[in-house]
Write an enzyme that holds these catalytic residues in place. Structure first.
Site, PDB file in Angstrom:
ATOM      1  N   LYS B  78       0.866  -1.174   0.000  1.00 53.91           N
ATOM      2  CA  LYS B  78       0.000   0.000   0.000  1.00 53.91           C
ATOM      3  C   LYS B  78       0.907   1.229   0.000  1.00 53.91           C
ATOM      4  O   LYS B  78       1.937   1.238   0.702  1.00 53.91           O
ATOM      5  CB  LYS B  78      -0.886  -0.028   1.253  1.00 53.91           C
ATOM      6  CG  LYS B  78      -1.920   1.101   1.332  1.00 53.91           C
ATOM      7  CD  LYS B  78      -2.811   0.925   2.560  1.00 53.91           C
ATOM      8  CE  LYS B  78      -3.882   2.020   2.640  1.00 53.91           C
ATOM      9  NZ  LYS B  78      -4.772   1.841   3.797  1.00 53.91           N
ATOM     10  N   SER B 153      -9.774   2.059   2.904  1.00 50.03           N
ATOM     11  CA  SER B 153      -8.844   2.788   2.077  1.00 50.03           C
ATOM     12  C   SER B 153      -7.843   1.899   1.324  1.00 50.03           C
ATOM     13  O   SER B 153      -7.237   2.356   0.358  1.00 50.03           O
ATOM     14  CB  SER B 153      -8.070   3.783   2.943  1.00 50.03           C
ATOM     15  OG  SER B 153      -7.217   3.103   3.843  1.00 50.03           O
ATOM     16  N   SER B 177     -10.058  -0.293   7.094  1.00 51.93           N
ATOM     17  CA  SER B 177      -9.413  -0.124   5.786  1.00 51.93           C
ATOM     18  C   SER B 177      -8.745  -1.361   5.213  1.00 51.93           C
ATOM     19  O   SER B 177      -8.380  -1.372   4.043  1.00 51.93           O
ATOM     20  CB  SER B 177      -8.397   1.016   5.847  1.00 51.93           C
ATOM     21  OG  SER B 177      -9.047   2.259   5.783  1.00 51.93           O
TER      22      SER B 177
END
Lengths: 491, 490
Positions: B78, B153, B177
């Site tokens: 990420k 997210s 997330s």
């Protein structure tokens, strides 16, 4: 009323009916090898931004890790001022934007500081002691520096200082004159150096002070205060408060009101100037720093630090008075700094304490002062001065000769005994030799002998002087005196 | 089965047997990324040459006799984890060109095991969002239906794993997330116990809630990743001394006697009936394997979202203060003065959702409001923790839906932030308490969208959650389903 009198003394003509109220906030830079939340060195004077890493540069994702040595030093101060040590304290973020504050917040302590209430006893000039309350002391990090000189139309940022550990020590509003404020600051300054938690260098900003000053009618509630920032010498503290007292008195006596604000002392113009008012002040939005766990102190850690705590100034002063038979004043001077106190004790080892004190406080401090040298850099070692005093005590040399030798070793170096022997300065204590010199002087001055015997006692000094001159200062003065009196009585 | 569908165990065996090399594997996946990423937008940055070099290095280590569960296996991070020499953007214009001079602890640890990083994955800007639509680099699309959001997210991570661009990825979870996009993309993801995985080098959103974790196609792969990711890190003061563990050890334990709690609050109004039915079926499978089920109460769960939206923005408003236009961030051109530099740089550099949360956070910490909002929220947080403490005195795991609905269409909730915030209604309480939770696939809607089931455990019961998920996946096939993707499509 004593407090009002001191206002008058310090305030330069302040009328009797105002009392000044002073509280100090001191930032002591803790002398740890590394910063408070990362491993970067704290050394002063390096190339800009060379003592930095992702943590103190506030790179994205970097996190603080607390330096245990900084905590230990805060504990030491807390123990030294008899303060409550909070077993659970909390780091908080103080949020504001400034280019030299890379995270956009300063990590400090807010609601729960590591050191709680304590006291500091200060000695005032008139010999009176005063107990000043310490509200709290908390750990925090320093900011970096903005450099405006080297860049045209821009500012440079040096983050070497960012993350340097500070202990902010906040006093109660207990001081009632500039002199009391200075006495408190000096005492605290001596204490942090005794504890070896701060180098106390005020020029480099390792020990700096903000003063909260207000006036009130005696017995009335506290007046509105002004905070004077960045006072980096004892003298500036005194001058700034003196200026502030007059400024506030003039406003109050002309019917005005004091504005709560932050003021800056300008040493060049000897005045304080407004920096920002309360309305302009930041809302720092303090909240507990979620990156750091609460700081928990266990008893064993506190005890470990208590065990290695050095003897503190007050205890040392009391001990000096009894152990070396010194006056309060002499003991106070000699214990003002840990280095000086240690130096004195080395000189006093094996010789008369009072004699050693006279030499350290008189000749040594006088010479250092004249030469502008700190005791830490003294060219004469304590051992060397001890030997010199020893030679007076064992009657090898006279005090007068000792002063000459001191000058020699202070400015040019050399060994005490070598100078004594090399120059034949050894004191003459042989009774027959002194008697011979006395007899020669008595015989050469019949008129003076007659006058002395007729009652002119003052002439004894003349005879002593003549004998000392004949002996090139080496004759033992006590023996010269005794033999002279004996010879002059004879008729 | 094709290479891009292999599990970590299968990949390791293939590398051990010399069926393929790490370079061949890496090349295959890089080709797949270049074919499919234009449609999915899962990657923000692809590091092809660095990946091939790392793969060659891993092959050399293997040739030298080394072996390890992750050696030579591709993955992606990420874009919230700092990577030395490769830009780390947090999907924000603010950090569009930021190249960190250091690696996050997680990055460092996985690289040391010989994993091959293919690039950096898209996300909601600064991890603030539940649909991956707040990214400066544009939204990620759900591999199961490219008109749908992948969740957020960690939307790029979920989409990349679901689409077979990488077998595993890292994610972070502040209010759901990892779990919410895992649910919406039909993969498995675990938010470990707070303090398991170092936050050092993971760009902070809300420090007391953020936790990194693995996202993969099954529980065993999560366990293999967590074995490396979970470790005590002295650089992160909130890292737990007992963070490390062997998460494989208990993976196969039977579920006989497992006490499952089902919270009433998770099955109330707002829950999509298809999701409810799939989760109930999932719970029935646990019972079939010997678990007992009881209804429990988490009475303060309804306050979790509002509590979170005080505390998370408060911390974020401070955490994001360092992005000030002075050093490594976007800087506005020709500022009039210092204040203008700050204001313009931050206005231009941050997107609308990030600005909204900074404003909320600044407000709740302000003098005069702190007690009413921040302090009160901390008190509610204690109550939420207490709910879980009471529940775990009676049950071993709590099971419920991960999200109230399956993936929703792109743009559907953009105009209504509160509707968006409610996408995390079942995941947020876990972060406030700091406990571990895992999402795994448990079915599909009639429209073919994945449904996620959430397992929550007590502190440091991460291994139990992985165990339950693994046993579930031994008997079910939901996690094996793959979206059909056309290269170059969309």
């Amino acid at each position: 009323m004593a407090s009002c009198a001191s206002v008058l003394a310090g305030g330069g003509g302040l009328s009797m009916d105002w009392e000044v109220v002073i509280g100090l906030e001191v930032h002591a830079q803790l002398n740890t090898a590394t910063k408070i939340f990362c491993g970067c060195p704290t050394a002063f004077g390096a190339e800009p931004n060379s003592h930095t890493c992702p943590v103190c540069l506030a790179m994205p994702g970097a996190l603080p890790a607390l330096n245990a040595a900084a905590v230990d030093k805060a504990i030491a101060l807390g123990l030294a001022i008899g303060a409550e040590l909070n077993r659970h304290s909390v780091f908080a973020r103080k949020n504001y934007f400034y280019p030299d504050l890379p995270k956009g917040y300063q990590i400090s302590q807010y609601e729960l500081p590591v050191v709680g209430k304590g006291t500091l006893t200060v000695q005032l000039a008139d010999g009176v002691e005063k107990v000043v309350g310490v509200t709290r002391a908390h750990l925090e990090e320093d900011a970096g520096k903005s450099l405006h000189e080297a860049f045209i139309g821009q500012s440079g940022i040096d983050l070497n200082r960012a993350g340097t550990p500070l202990l902010e020590i906040v006093s109660e509003p207990d001081m009632r004159s500039p002199a009391e404020a200075v006495a408190y600051l000096k005492k605290l300054h001596a204490l942090v150096r005794y504890l070896d938690i701060c180098d106390g260098n005020m020029q480099e900003g390792s020990f700096r002070c903000d003063a909260n000053v207000s006036l009130r009618r005696p017995g009335a509630a506290y007046g509105t205060r002004a905070e004077i920032k960045n006072l980096n010498s004892f003298r500036f503290l005194e001058k700034a408060i003196e200026y502030e007292i007059i400024r506030q008195r003039d406003i109050l006596e002309s019917g005005g009101q004091i504005v709560q604000e932050t003021r800056l002392y300008d040493a060049n113009r000897d005045e304080t100037r407004s920096m920002r008012s309360k309305e302009e002040a930041n809302d720092y939005r303090y909240f507990p720093d979620p990156d750091l766990l609460p700081l928990v102190l266990d008893e064993s850690r506190i005890e470990r630090i208590r065990d290695i705590l050095p003897e503190l100034p007050d205890a040392k002063r009391t001990r000096f008075m009894s152990q070396y038979a010194l006056t309060v004043y002499d003991a106070g001077v000699l214990t003002a700094g840990r280095f000086l106190a240690d130096y004195y004790e080395q000189v006093a080892a094996g010789v008369d304490g009072k004699l050693a004190a006279n030499w350290v406080m008189g000749d040594l401090l006088g010479a250092l002062n004249k030469a502008g040298i700190e005791i830490e850099d003294c060219p004469v070692s304590a051992e060397k001065l001890r030997l010199l005093v020893q030679r007076i005590a064992d009657q090898t040399i006279s005090g007068k000769i000792a002063k000459e030798i001191f000058e020699e070793i202070f400015y040019r170096g050399g060994e005490v005994d070598a100078i004594i022997d090399g120059r034949g300065l050894r004191q003459i204590t042989d009774v027959a030799a002194i008697a011979a010199m006395v007899d020669a002087i008595v015989t050469a001055n019949p008129q003076q002998v007659a006058d002395f015997r007729a009652g002119k006692d003052k002439l004894l000094g003349f005879f002593v002087g003549q004998v000392m001159k004949a002996s090139q200062g080496k004759a033992n003065p006590d023996q010269v005196n005794a033999i002279l009196l004996e010879r002059l009585q004879k008729s | 089965m094709e290479l891009h569908e292999f599990s970590l165990r299968e990949l390791r065996r293939g590398l051990q047997e010399r069926d393929f090399s790490s370079v061949e594997l890496t090349t295959t996946l890089l080709k797949r990324i270049s074919a499919l990423n234009p449609a999915l937008n899962a990657f923000v940055t692809v590091t092809e040459s660095k990946a091939l070099a790392a793969a060659a290095a891993a092959d050399a280590r293997r040739a030298a006799g080394e072996d390890g569960p992750l050696l030579g296996i591709p993955m992606a991070h990420k874009d919230i984890f700092c990577t030395a020499g490769v830009r780390t953007t947090c999907a924000s214009k603010m950090l569009e060109h930021f190249v960190a001079p250091y690696n996050a602890t997680v990055v460092e640890r996985l690289a040391a095991e010989g994993m091959v990083t293919l690039g950096k994955l898209n996300m909601d800007e600064f991890a603030m969002g539940s649909s991956n639509e707040t990214s400066y680099f544009g939204p990620v699309r759900n591999p199961w239906h490219t008109d749908m959001v992948p969740g957020g997210s960690s939307g790029g991570s979920a989409a990349a794993v679901a689409a077979g661009l990488v077998p595993v990825a890292t994610g972070t979870d502040t209010g759901g997330s990892i779990r919410q996009p895992a649910a919406l993309c039909g993969i498995t993801g675990i938010k470990p116990t707070y303090g398991r995985v170092s936050r050092y080098g993971m760009i902070a959103f809300a420090s007391s809630l953020d936790q990194g974790g693995p996202m993969a196609r099954n529980a065993e792969d999560c366990a293999l990743m967590l074995n490396v990711m979970a470790a005590h890190d002295p650089r992160d003061s909130t890292s737990h001394p007992a963070a490390a563990s062997d998460f494989l050890r208990g993976l196969d334990r039977p579920l006989q006697g497992l006490r499952v709690g089902v919270p009433e609050e998770f099955f109330g109004a707002g829950l999509d009936p298809e999701v409810a039915a799939a989760v109930q079926t999932g719970i029935a499978e646990l019972v079939r394997q010997g678990a007992t089920v009881q209804s429990i109460r988490l009475p303060n769960n309804p306050h979790a979202v509002s509590t979170y939206y005080v505390l998370a923005p408060a911390e974020a408003s401070s955490n994001l203060a360092r992005f000030d236009g002075v050093r490594y961030t976007h800087r506005a051109a020709n500022p009039a003065d210092l204040t203008d530099l700050y204001q313009q740089s931050r206005y231009e550099g941050f997107g609308a959702e990030v600005r909204r949360r900074i404003l909320v956070g600044t407000y709740v910490l302000s003098a005069g409001y702190y007690d009413a909002y921040y302090r009160k929220a901390q008190q509610v947080r204690s109550l939420i923790r207490e709910d879980f403490r009471r529940a775990f005195a009676e049950v071993d795991v709590i099971v419920g839906p991960t999200t109230p609905t399956p993936a929703f269409p792109l743009g559907a909730k953009n105009a209504d932030p509160v509707a968006m915030y409610l996408a995390d209604i079942y995941t947020i309480a876990v972060n406030l308490a700091g406990i571990p939770a895992l999402s795994l696939p448990c079915g599909f809607t009639a429209a073919g969208l994945p449904i996620g089931m959430q397992l929550m455990g007590d502190y440091f019961a991460d291994d139990l959650l992985l165990n339950v998920a693994h046993r579930y996946q031994q008997e079910t096939q939901w996690h094996r389903a793959r979206p059909s993707l056309q290269a170059g499509g969309a």
